[in-house]
Design an enzyme around this catalytic site. Structure first.
Site, PDB file in Angstrom:
ATOM      1  N   ALA A 114       0.841  -1.201   0.000  1.00 10.06           N
ATOM      2  CA  ALA A 114       0.000   0.000   0.000  1.00 10.06           C
ATOM      3  C   ALA A 114       0.877   1.252   0.000  1.00 10.06           C
ATOM      4  CB  ALA A 114      -0.970  -0.044   1.165  1.00 10.06           C
ATOM      5  N   TYR A 136      -0.426  -3.440  -3.754  1.00 12.61           N
ATOM      6  CA  TYR A 136      -1.434  -2.426  -3.437  1.00 12.61           C
ATOM      7  C   TYR A 136      -2.725  -3.173  -3.096  1.00 12.61           C
ATOM      8  CZ  TYR A 136       1.694   1.130  -5.359  1.00 12.61           C
ATOM      9  OH  TYR A 136       2.760   1.956  -5.608  1.00 12.61           O
ATOM     10  N   PRO A 137      -2.864  -3.657  -1.876  1.00 13.42           N
ATOM     11  CA  PRO A 137      -4.040  -4.466  -1.530  1.00 13.42           C
ATOM     12  C   PRO A 137      -5.347  -3.689  -1.553  1.00 13.42           C
ATOM     13  CG  PRO A 137      -2.690  -4.082   0.414  1.00 13.42           C
ATOM     14  CD  PRO A 137      -1.931  -3.561  -0.775  1.00 13.42           C
ATOM     15  N   GLU A 138      -5.292  -2.368  -1.469  1.00 13.13           N
ATOM     16  CA  GLU A 138      -6.531  -1.621  -1.479  1.00 13.13           C
ATOM     17  C   GLU A 138      -7.151  -1.609  -2.848  1.00 13.13           C
ATOM     18  OE1 GLU A 138      -3.421  -0.473  -1.162  1.00 13.13           O
ATOM     19  OE2 GLU A 138      -3.335   1.687  -1.189  1.00 13.13           O
TER      20      GLU A 138
END
Length: 138
Positions: A114, A136-138
């Protein structure tokens, strides 16, 4: 305990994110300390032409795991204006990295997730261990 450690050796300034117990998660204090350290390093670079690069690395197992969970909880209860200011502070850090006259290098080991991945990619160069993980897990 300082959340960002700074050392200079052989014309290289090394800035170490120093929250290993939180996997160097970003919060307001760490972002502000990193901006201050970059300002100091760049003003030193302007005074001392021998500085050749700045390296950003993380203490402990990870480079930076993204936003601190406590900071995320704070965001949930914050006003729109407070959240905009929080986002602006992180954007200022990324912009500052881009304005430094010497190369800024992310030395990544472990996770860069992230905002931590954003921090790495804001740098001029990323050097990573084979086991480093970006996302970027979001």
């Amino acid at each position: 305990m300082s959340v960002v450690l700074s050392t200079t050796e052989n014309a290289i300034c090394v800035l170490t994110l120093n929250r290993p117990d939180k996997r160097n998660a970003l919060n307001g204090e760490l972002i502000a300390a990193l901006k201050d350290a970059l300002h100091r390093a760049t003003s030193d670079a302007d005074a001392d032409e021998s500085l050749r690069a700045i390296v950003i690395r993380g203490a402990g197992k990870d480079f930076c795991s993204g936003a601190d969970l406590a900071a995320i909880q704070k965001i949930a209860g914050a006003t729109y204006e407070e959240n905009v200011e929080d986002a602006r502070s992180l954007a200022e850090l990324f912009e500052l990295i881009r304005q430094v006259r010497v190369p800024v290098i992310a030395a990544v080991h472990g996770r860069a997730l992230a905002g931590g991945c954003g921090l790495a990619t804001a740098c001029d160069l990323v050097i990573a261990t084979r086991s480093a993980r970006f996302g970027y897990p979001e």
